[in-house]
Design an enzyme around this catalytic site. Structure first.
Site, PDB file in Angstrom:
ATOM      1  N   ARG A   1       4.008   7.537   6.614  1.00 47.15           N
ATOM      2  CA  ARG A   1       4.599   6.304   6.084  1.00 47.15           C
ATOM      3  C   ARG A   1       4.526   5.188   7.130  1.00 47.15           C
ATOM      4  NH1 ARG A   1       7.324  10.777   4.321  1.00 47.15           N
ATOM      5  NH2 ARG A   1       7.662  10.938   2.074  1.00 47.15           N
TER       6      ARG A   1
ATOM      7  N   ASP B   1      12.479   2.211   6.088  1.00 50.01           N
ATOM      8  CA  ASP B   1      13.544   1.867   7.054  1.00 50.01           C
ATOM      9  C   ASP B   1      13.178   0.634   7.875  1.00 50.01           C
ATOM     10  OD1 ASP B   1      15.202   4.383   6.636  1.00 50.01           O
ATOM     11  OD2 ASP B   1      13.246   5.206   7.147  1.00 50.01           O
TER      12      ASP B   1
ATOM     13  N   SER C   1      17.833  14.349  -2.810  1.00 48.86           N
ATOM     14  CA  SER C   1      17.648  15.012  -4.101  1.00 48.86           C
ATOM     15  C   SER C   1      16.683  16.195  -3.959  1.00 48.86           C
ATOM     16  CB  SER C   1      17.117  14.004  -5.124  1.00 48.86           C
ATOM     17  OG  SER C   1      16.811  14.661  -6.331  1.00 48.86           O
ATOM     18  N   ARG C   2      15.650  16.006  -3.142  1.00 49.12           N
ATOM     19  CA  ARG C   2      14.705  17.123  -2.908  1.00 49.12           C
ATOM     20  C   ARG C   2      15.426  18.297  -2.240  1.00 49.12           C
ATOM     21  NH1 ARG C   2       9.878  13.038  -0.946  1.00 49.12           N
ATOM     22  NH2 ARG C   2       8.818  12.905  -2.952  1.00 49.12           N
TER      23      ARG C   2
ATOM     24  N   HIS D   1      26.385  19.446  -2.768  1.00 51.79           N
ATOM     25  CA  HIS D   1      26.451  18.268  -1.902  1.00 51.79           C
ATOM     26  C   HIS D   1      25.589  18.551  -0.684  1.00 51.79           C
ATOM     27  CE1 HIS D   1      29.528  15.790  -3.778  1.00 51.79           C
ATOM     28  NE2 HIS D   1      30.066  16.921  -4.182  1.00 51.79           N
TER      29      HIS D   1
ATOM     30  N   ALA E   1       0.826  -1.204   0.000  1.00 52.38           N
ATOM     31  CA  ALA E   1       0.000   0.000   0.000  1.00 52.38           C
ATOM     32  C   ALA E   1       0.859   1.252   0.000  1.00 52.38           C
ATOM     33  CB  ALA E   1      -0.872  -0.014   1.253  1.00 52.38           C
TER      34      ALA E   1
ATOM     35  N   HIS F   1      13.293   7.902   6.424  1.00 49.58           N
ATOM     36  CA  HIS F   1      12.645   8.470   5.234  1.00 49.58           C
ATOM     37  C   HIS F   1      11.215   8.736   5.680  1.00 49.58           C
ATOM     38  CE1 HIS F   1      10.895   9.077   1.329  1.00 49.58           C
ATOM     39  NE2 HIS F   1      10.167   7.995   1.423  1.00 49.58           N
TER      40      HIS F   1
ATOM     41  N   ASN G   1       7.153   1.497   1.780  1.00 47.70           N
ATOM     42  CA  ASN G   1       7.177   2.203   3.062  1.00 47.70           C
ATOM     43  C   ASN G   1       6.480   1.433   4.177  1.00 47.70           C
ATOM     44  OD1 ASN G   1       8.605   4.657   2.702  1.00 47.70           O
ATOM     45  ND2 ASN G   1       6.955   5.361   1.343  1.00 47.70           N
TER      46      ASN G   1
ATOM     47  N   GLN H   1       0.811   5.725   0.634  1.00 51.15           N
ATOM     48  CA  GLN H   1       0.163   6.671   1.547  1.00 51.15           C
ATOM     49  C   GLN H   1      -1.097   7.254   0.926  1.00 51.15           C
ATOM     50  OE1 GLN H   1       4.032   8.863   1.945  1.00 51.15           O
ATOM     51  NE2 GLN H   1       2.953   9.718   3.711  1.00 51.15           N
TER      52      GLN H   1
ATOM     53  N   ASP I   1      14.966  12.066  -0.722  1.00 50.09           N
ATOM     54  CA  ASP I   1      14.895  13.284   0.097  1.00 50.09           C
ATOM     55  C   ASP I   1      16.149  14.147  -0.102  1.00 50.09           C
ATOM     56  OD1 ASP I   1      12.657  12.106   2.376  1.00 50.09           O
ATOM     57  OD2 ASP I   1      13.944  10.701   1.307  1.00 50.09           O
TER      58      ASP I   1
ATOM     59  N   ARG J   1      18.641  19.029  -2.457  1.00 53.79           N
ATOM     60  CA  ARG J   1      19.530  19.653  -3.448  1.00 53.79           C
ATOM     61  C   ARG J   1      18.727  20.472  -4.451  1.00 53.79           C
ATOM     62  NH1 ARG J   1      23.029  14.525  -5.124  1.00 53.79           N
ATOM     63  NH2 ARG J   1      23.925  15.935  -6.659  1.00 53.79           N
TER      64      ARG J   1
ATOM     65  N   VAL K   1      11.953  -0.569  -1.273  1.00 55.63           N
ATOM     66  CA  VAL K   1      11.447   0.770  -1.604  1.00 55.63           C
ATOM     67  C   VAL K   1      10.119   1.040  -0.879  1.00 55.63           C
ATOM     68  CG1 VAL K   1      10.839   2.352  -3.481  1.00 55.63           C
ATOM     69  CG2 VAL K   1      12.511   0.554  -3.895  1.00 55.63           C
TER      70      VAL K   1
HETATM   71  P1  NAD Z   1       0.490   0.829  -5.853  1.00 54.49           P
HETATM   72  O1  NAD Z   1      -0.736   0.542  -5.068  1.00 54.49           O
HETATM   73  O2  NAD Z   1       0.374   1.583  -7.117  1.00 54.49           O
HETATM   74  O3  NAD Z   1       1.227  -0.538  -6.190  1.00 54.49           O
HETATM   75  C1  NAD Z   1       1.458  -1.545  -5.273  1.00 54.49           C
HETATM   76  C2  NAD Z   1       1.508  -2.849  -6.020  1.00 54.49           C
HETATM   77  O4  NAD Z   1       1.873  -3.892  -5.112  1.00 54.49           O
HETATM   78  C3  NAD Z   1       0.154  -3.246  -6.654  1.00 54.49           C
HETATM   79  O5  NAD Z   1       0.327  -3.471  -8.053  1.00 54.49           O
HETATM   80  C4  NAD Z   1      -0.222  -4.520  -5.915  1.00 54.49           C
HETATM   81  O6  NAD Z   1      -0.934  -5.440  -6.717  1.00 54.49           O
HETATM   82  C5  NAD Z   1       1.160  -5.034  -5.514  1.00 54.49           C
HETATM   83  N1  NAD Z   1       1.130  -6.034  -4.445  1.00 54.49           N
HETATM   84  C6  NAD Z   1       0.375  -6.042  -3.318  1.00 54.49           C
HETATM   85  N2  NAD Z   1       0.624  -7.143  -2.601  1.00 54.49           N
HETATM   86  C7  NAD Z   1       1.559  -7.852  -3.274  1.00 54.49           C
HETATM   87  C8  NAD Z   1       2.216  -9.092  -3.048  1.00 54.49           C
HETATM   88  N3  NAD Z   1       1.938  -9.827  -1.969  1.00 54.49           N
HETATM   89  N4  NAD Z   1       3.124  -9.512  -3.961  1.00 54.49           N
HETATM   90  C9  NAD Z   1       3.374  -8.781  -5.060  1.00 54.49           C
HETATM   91  N5  NAD Z   1       2.774  -7.603  -5.334  1.00 54.49           N
HETATM   92  C10 NAD Z   1       1.884  -7.148  -4.455  1.00 54.49           C
HETATM   93  O7  NAD Z   1       1.495   1.557  -4.848  1.00 54.49           O
HETATM   94  P2  NAD Z   1       2.783   2.428  -5.271  1.00 54.49           P
HETATM   95  O8  NAD Z   1       2.371   3.854  -5.408  1.00 54.49           O
HETATM   96  O9  NAD Z   1       3.481   1.741  -6.390  1.00 54.49           O
HETATM   97  O10 NAD Z   1       3.654   2.330  -3.936  1.00 54.49           O
HETATM   98  C11 NAD Z   1       4.312   1.136  -3.590  1.00 54.49           C
HETATM   99  C12 NAD Z   1       5.109   1.344  -2.306  1.00 54.49           C
HETATM  100  O11 NAD Z   1       6.185   2.268  -2.541  1.00 54.49           O
HETATM  101  C13 NAD Z   1       4.286   1.977  -1.172  1.00 54.49           C
HETATM  102  O12 NAD Z   1       4.600   1.339   0.050  1.00 54.49           O
HETATM  103  C14 NAD Z   1       4.736   3.410  -1.158  1.00 54.49           C
HETATM  104  O13 NAD Z   1       4.556   4.031   0.109  1.00 54.49           O
HETATM  105  C15 NAD Z   1       6.196   3.226  -1.498  1.00 54.49           C
HETATM  106  N6  NAD Z   1       6.904   4.447  -1.921  1.00 54.49           N
HETATM  107  C16 NAD Z   1       8.166   4.585  -1.458  1.00 54.49           C
HETATM  108  C17 NAD Z   1       8.900   5.714  -1.784  1.00 54.49           C
HETATM  109  C18 NAD Z   1      10.292   5.851  -1.245  1.00 54.49           C
HETATM  110  O14 NAD Z   1      10.950   6.899  -1.414  1.00 54.49           O
HETATM  111  N7  NAD Z   1      10.822   4.845  -0.561  1.00 54.49           N
HETATM  112  C19 NAD Z   1       8.332   6.713  -2.605  1.00 54.49           C
HETATM  113  C20 NAD Z   1       7.049   6.495  -3.090  1.00 54.49           C
HETATM  114  C21 NAD Z   1       6.317   5.360  -2.733  1.00 54.49           C
END
Ligand code: NAD
Length: 313
Positions: free
Chosen positions: A90, A125, A152-153, A170, A82, A177, A122, A84, A150, A155, A120
C-alpha cells in the site's frame, strides 16, 4: 435533537467508490449520493446504473457531479487513485495517490462546509494525515477507514475457528492499514472471556495466532493476486462508518486518525479504537495493551512517520 446531513459525496468512482455507492444506496442511509471522477463518463455510468434501482431501494437522488457538488455534503468519501497491483504494498502507492488527494482537496476546499472527510484510498493512514494537514480541519472531522476492514477480517477468522458469529466477537486490529498492522490478541474476547479461555471451555483446539495473523495481514494480497482488486468488504466497512456518523451511533471503530500522545505516539495518523458519531471521530481510546503489542504499535507508527516524511509533511 441531532439532525444529520444525509448527502454523501464519493470522489473516485472506481471499483471501491462504486461499491461504496452501491452499499450506501442499498442501506437507505443517504438522501443524496454524488459520484465524482476525473473520468466523468465512468461516474455517470455508475450513477445511472445505481439510480435505476429506484423502485427497489429507499428514495435517494444519485447523480454524477463535480467537486462543487461536494461542498454541502455531510460526508465526503475519498476513494480516488491507483490501487495495489500484485506484489505492490500500500505504501508503494503513496506518491501517485498523494498527488491526486492534494489536487482534489484544492478543489474541494473552496467555500466553507461542515463535511466530514473519510479517506479510503491507500496508503490510507498517510493520506489521512495529509488530508488533515491540508484542510486544517479539526482532526475528528478528517479520518480514514483504517483497519475497520482488517478488524472484520480478524473477527471473521476467529469466527471460523470458534464457531461463533463475528458479531459476538470483539477483536481489533490497530496501527497501519498494511504490513505493520497489529492484531490485539490481548483484547480479543468472546462472550466476555478471552478467546483462549473460550476455546478451552468449548472444548476446541486453541487458535493458531500465527495462522490467523498471516491470514488477516495478507488478506489484501491474497485477493489482489486472484481478482486484481478488493472492494466489497471495504465498501461495507465504509458504509458502517457512514452509518455511525449519520445515525450518531457512538460506535467504537478502528478508524485511522491523528494520534497525539497515546502510547507515546505523536503527530501521525493510524488506527486505534475510537468512538464515531455525528461529530466524527473521538479521541482514540488508550486501552491496556500487552508490552509486545505496544512495541509493535510504536514500530508501525515509526513506519508511517517515515512515509509522511516522504511527502514532506
Ligand atoms: P480504481 O482504479 O478502480 O478506481 C480509482 C478511480 O479513481 C478511477 O475511476 C479513476 O478515474 C479515479 N481517479 C483518478 N484520479 C482522480 C482524480 N484526480 N479525481 C477523481 N477521480 C480520480 O481503484 P479502486 O480499486 O477503486 O481503489 C481505489 C483506492 O482505494 C486505491 O487507492 C486502493 O488501494 C484503495 N483501497 C483501500 C482499501 C482500504 O481498506 N482502505 C481497500 C481497497 C482499496
Amino acid at each position: 435533537m441531532y439532525k444529520s446531513n444525509r448527502k454523501i459525496a464519493v470522489v473516485g468512482a472506481g471499483s471501491v467508490g462504486a461499491s461504496v455507492a452501491y452499499a450506501l444506496a442499498v442501506s437507505g442511509l443517504a438522501s443524496e449520493l454524488v459520484l465524482v471522477d476525473v473520468n466523468f463518463a465512468k461516474a455517470e455510468g455508475e450513477a445511472m446504473d445505481l439510480a435505476h434501482a429506484a423502485a427497489f431501494i429507499k428514495p435517494v437522488n444519485i447523480y454524477a457531479g463535480t467537486f462543487d457538488d461536494c461542498r454541502d455534503a455531510g460526508i465526503v468519501i475519498f476513494s480516488a487513485g491507483a490501487n495495489q497491483k500484485p506484489g505492490e504494498t500500500r505504501l508503494d502507492l503513496l506518491q501517485k495517490n498523494y498527488a491526486i488527494l492534494r489536487e482534489s482537496l484544492s478543489k474541494l476546499r473552496h467555500g466553507s462546509n461542515d463535511s466530514i472527510f473519510l479517506i479510503v484510498s491507500n496508503p490510507v493512514d498517510v493520506l489521512t494525515y495529509a488530508a488533515w494537514k491540508i484542510t486544517g480541519l479539526p482532526p475528528g472531522r478528517v479520518f480514514g477507514s483504517g483497519t475497520v476492514l482488517d478488524s472484520s477480517r480478524f473477527r471473521h477468522s476467529l469466527s471460523r475457528h470458534c464457531g461463533v458469529a463475528p458479531r459476538n466477537i470483539h477483536a481489533y486490529v490497530v496501527g497501519e492499514h498494511g504490513d505493520s498492522e497489529v492484531l490485539l490478541w490481548s483484547l480479543a474476547y468472546i462472550a466476555g472471556i478471552s478467546v483462549g479461555r473460550y476455546c478451552e471451555l468449548a472444548g476446541i483446539p486453541p487458535v493458531s495466532r500465527q495462522e490467523v495473523d498471516g491470514r488477516v495481514r495478507n488478506a489484501g494480497y491474497e485477493i489482489v493476486s486472484r481478482k486484481g482488486a478488493t472492494y466489497y468488504a471495504v465498501s461495507l466497512a465504509v458504509k458502517r462508518i457512514c452509518e455511525s456518523i449519520i445515525r450518531d451511533e457512538n460506535t467504537i471503530l478502528t478508524v485511522s486518525g491523528l494520534v497525539s500522545g497515546a502510547y507515546g505516539i505523536g503527530d501521525c495518523s493510524l488506527s486505534l479504537p475510537a468512538v464515531v458519531n455525528s461529530k466524527g471521530r473521538g479521541s482514540p481510546l488508550e486501552l491496556p495493551l500487552s508490552g509486545e503489542e505496544e512495541e509493535a504499535l510504536r514500530r508501525s507508527a515509526k513506519i508511517l512517520k517515515a512515509a509522511i516524511k516522504q511527502i514532506n509533511m
